[in-house]
Design a protein around this motif. Structure first.
Motif, short mmCIF file in Angstrom:
data_model
loop_
_atom_site.label_atom_id
_atom_site.label_comp_id
_atom_site.label_asym_id
_atom_site.label_seq_id
_atom_site.Cartn_x
_atom_site.Cartn_y
_atom_site.Cartn_z
N ALA A 65 3.14 6.22 -2.56
CA ALA A 65 4.32 7.03 -2.86
C ALA A 65 4.53 7.11 -4.37
CB ALA A 65 5.54 6.47 -2.16
N SER A 66 4.40 5.94 -5.07
CA SER A 66 4.66 6.00 -6.51
C SER A 66 3.56 6.73 -7.27
CB SER A 66 4.92 4.61 -7.11
OG SER A 66 4.18 3.63 -6.46
N SER A 67 2.31 6.68 -6.76
CA SER A 67 1.28 7.45 -7.46
C SER A 67 1.52 8.95 -7.27
CB SER A 67 -0.12 7.05 -7.00
OG SER A 67 -0.27 7.26 -5.62
N GLY A 68 2.07 9.34 -6.12
CA GLY A 68 2.44 10.75 -5.92
C GLY A 68 3.53 11.19 -6.88
N VAL A 69 4.56 10.33 -7.01
CA VAL A 69 5.65 10.64 -7.94
C VAL A 69 5.13 10.69 -9.37
CG1 VAL A 69 7.83 9.80 -8.89
CG2 VAL A 69 7.42 9.68 -6.43
N ALA A 70 4.22 9.74 -9.71
CA ALA A 70 3.62 9.72 -11.05
C ALA A 70 2.88 11.03 -11.31
CB ALA A 70 2.68 8.53 -11.19
N GLY A 71 2.13 11.51 -10.30
CA GLY A 71 1.42 12.77 -10.46
C GLY A 71 2.38 13.92 -10.76
N LEU A 72 3.45 13.99 -9.97
CA LEU A 72 4.45 15.05 -10.15
C LEU A 72 5.03 14.99 -11.57
CD1 LEU A 72 5.88 17.25 -8.49
CD2 LEU A 72 7.61 15.57 -7.87
N LEU A 73 5.41 13.76 -12.00
CA LEU A 73 6.03 13.58 -13.32
C LEU A 73 5.07 13.93 -14.45
CD1 LEU A 73 8.15 10.31 -13.10
CD2 LEU A 73 8.94 12.64 -13.54
N THR A 93 0.81 -1.22 0.00
CA THR A 93 0.00 0.00 0.00
C THR A 93 0.84 1.27 0.00
OG1 THR A 93 -1.50 -1.25 1.40
CG2 THR A 93 -1.94 1.09 1.16
N ILE A 94 1.83 1.30 0.88
CA ILE A 94 2.64 2.51 1.03
C ILE A 94 3.42 2.81 -0.24
CG2 ILE A 94 4.35 3.65 2.49
CD1 ILE A 94 1.86 2.74 4.01
N LYS A 95 4.00 1.73 -0.83
CA LYS A 95 4.74 1.90 -2.08
C LYS A 95 3.83 2.44 -3.18
CE LYS A 95 8.24 -1.65 -1.45
NZ LYS A 95 8.14 -3.12 -1.37
N LEU A 96 2.60 1.90 -3.20
CA LEU A 96 1.62 2.34 -4.21
C LEU A 96 1.35 3.83 -4.08
CD1 LEU A 96 -1.25 -0.31 -4.30
CD2 LEU A 96 0.24 0.41 -6.16
#
Lengths: 191, 199
Positions: free
Chosen positions: A174-182, A169-172
């Motif tokens: 964090a990576s969706s946040g990074v995906a949003g930024l990118l 869950t946590i990895k998901l």
């Protein structure tokens, strides 16, 4: 010292009478914080509401922290937050004790059996709300399909597939946040 | 007496996939709280995903019971859920572990935000990151909801389905106060759903 006690009691009152969670606490906070003590202006109160949409945590905790910190710095935010959770701790622990002592008694079982599908429905309701907010930046229906945030949909679908791959869950998150930024940066679209 | 014994036997059936520890409880709850934007019913499915599905610390039915209790008590649902799940997992110490882990992230965030509100609210990068996380949370939340719904439907019983549909319509479309809805559901359960088939 007196102000800290006042903050504690004030938010304990909000916590005690805030039933139904979330938005239900807003009128209570308004009554205590704006009308009774004048700790915040109406404008600042609306700001807390806005912040709470974007930051972690229940709105009651957020309001307690914000008000406490404005009125009396960090000790103030701690006092107000402690006040807000105090009634919960007492009441919930009492209920927990009763549940584990009498949880399997027929009538209590019946009540909980009735509430279980209701909780599923309430989570579903939150699901619809947050979906509207994510895809259309709106809180209520109706929405304009043409105005759909395509990047939001893309991140949603990617997360959905990652979920099926049993990523934690946590990895998901964090990576969706990074995906949003990118994605928003690369496309130049404003979220 | 027999019933109490039965309860404790039922509770022990939870199959631990990870051994319980207070530090694990604190860290997982802290991270969930820190990264979850949105109210209690967003946080609760994540707690369930972690404690029930990933760690196997408690059973699904039990976790839903605890959420019902958390919902029926005053205060923030997320805070109440942390208090009661912490109590279930580690007694009073567990309660304060989970409570502190739930409250600290918003406490820290909002204290910082209250000092830098103007900068924070207008920073486009912060908004992009949060927006991405919001979409991720949406996917996780809907996945949990669908799984729970499928389980209710598979029971092939009319009453739970009626309660589920009725509660959703009453809360979402009719905008009836949640406490009133919960009260009605509790009364229905009290009179009509004592039979073990509804467990």
């Amino acid at each position: 010292m007196e102000i800290l006690l006042q903050l504690f009691i004030s938010f304990a009152t909000v916590g005690l009478f805030c039933v139904g969670g979330g938005y239900a606490s807003m009128p209570l906070i308004q009554a205590e914080v704006i009308e009774k003590y004048g700790w915040l202006s109406m404008n600042e109160f609306v700001d807390i509401f806005t912040i709470s949409q974007m930051t972690p945590g229940p709105i009651g905790i957020n309001a307690a922290t914000f008000v406490g910190s404005k009125v009396a710095g960090i000790p103030g935010s701690v006092a107000a937050t402690a006040g807000f959770v105090f009634p919960s701790v007492v009441i919930v622990l009492l209920l927990a004790y009763l549940y584990y002592k009498y949880g399997n008694v027929g009538s209590i079982r019946g009540i909980l059996n009735g509430l279980r599908p209701a909780v599923v429905a309430l989570i579903a309701r939150a699901g619809v709300d947050i979906l509207l907010l994510a895809f259309w930046n709106k809180e209520k229906l109706p929405v304009d399909i043409m105005q759909t945030d395509k990047i939001a949909v893309l991140i949603f679908v990617l997360t959905w597939f990652a979920l099926k791959k049993k990523l934690g869950t946590i990895k998901l998150l964090a990576s969706s946040g990074v995906a949003g930024l990118l994605f928003y940066m690369l496309t130049g679209i404003q979220p | 007496m027999g019933e109490i014994k039965e309860t404790s036997e039922k509770l022990e059936k939870a199959v631990f996939k990870e051994p319980f520890s207070y530090s694990k409880l604190f860290i997982s709850t802290f991270i969930i709280s820190a990264f979850t934007v949105g109210g209690g019913f967003v946080l609760i499915p994540l707690m369930k995903a972690k404690y029930v599905d990933e760690y196997g610390w408690m059973q699904e039915n039990e976790s839903l019971d605890l959420v019902s209790i958390a919902q029926s008590a005053p205060g923030a649902v997320a805070v109440n859920a942390a208090i009661i799940m912490g109590y279930r997992l580690g007694g009073i110490l567990g309660t304060f572990t989970a409570l502190l882990a739930t409250v600290l992230p918003p406490l820290i965030t909002l204290t910082v935000v209250s000092y830098f509100y103007d900068v924070f609210s207008t920073n486009p990068y912060v908004r992009m990151f949060l927006k991405g996380m919001q979409c991720g949370v949406t996917a996780i939340l809907l996945d949990v909801v669908l799984n729970l719904m499928v389980k209710q439907v598979k029971k092939k019983l009319a009453l739970p389905l009626l309660i589920m549909a009725g509660t959703f319509i009453a809360a979402y479309f009719l905008k009836i106060n949640i406490m009133e809805i919960i009260l009605v559901d509790a009364i229905i359960g009290f009179f009509l759903m004592r039979d073990p088939q509804y467990n």
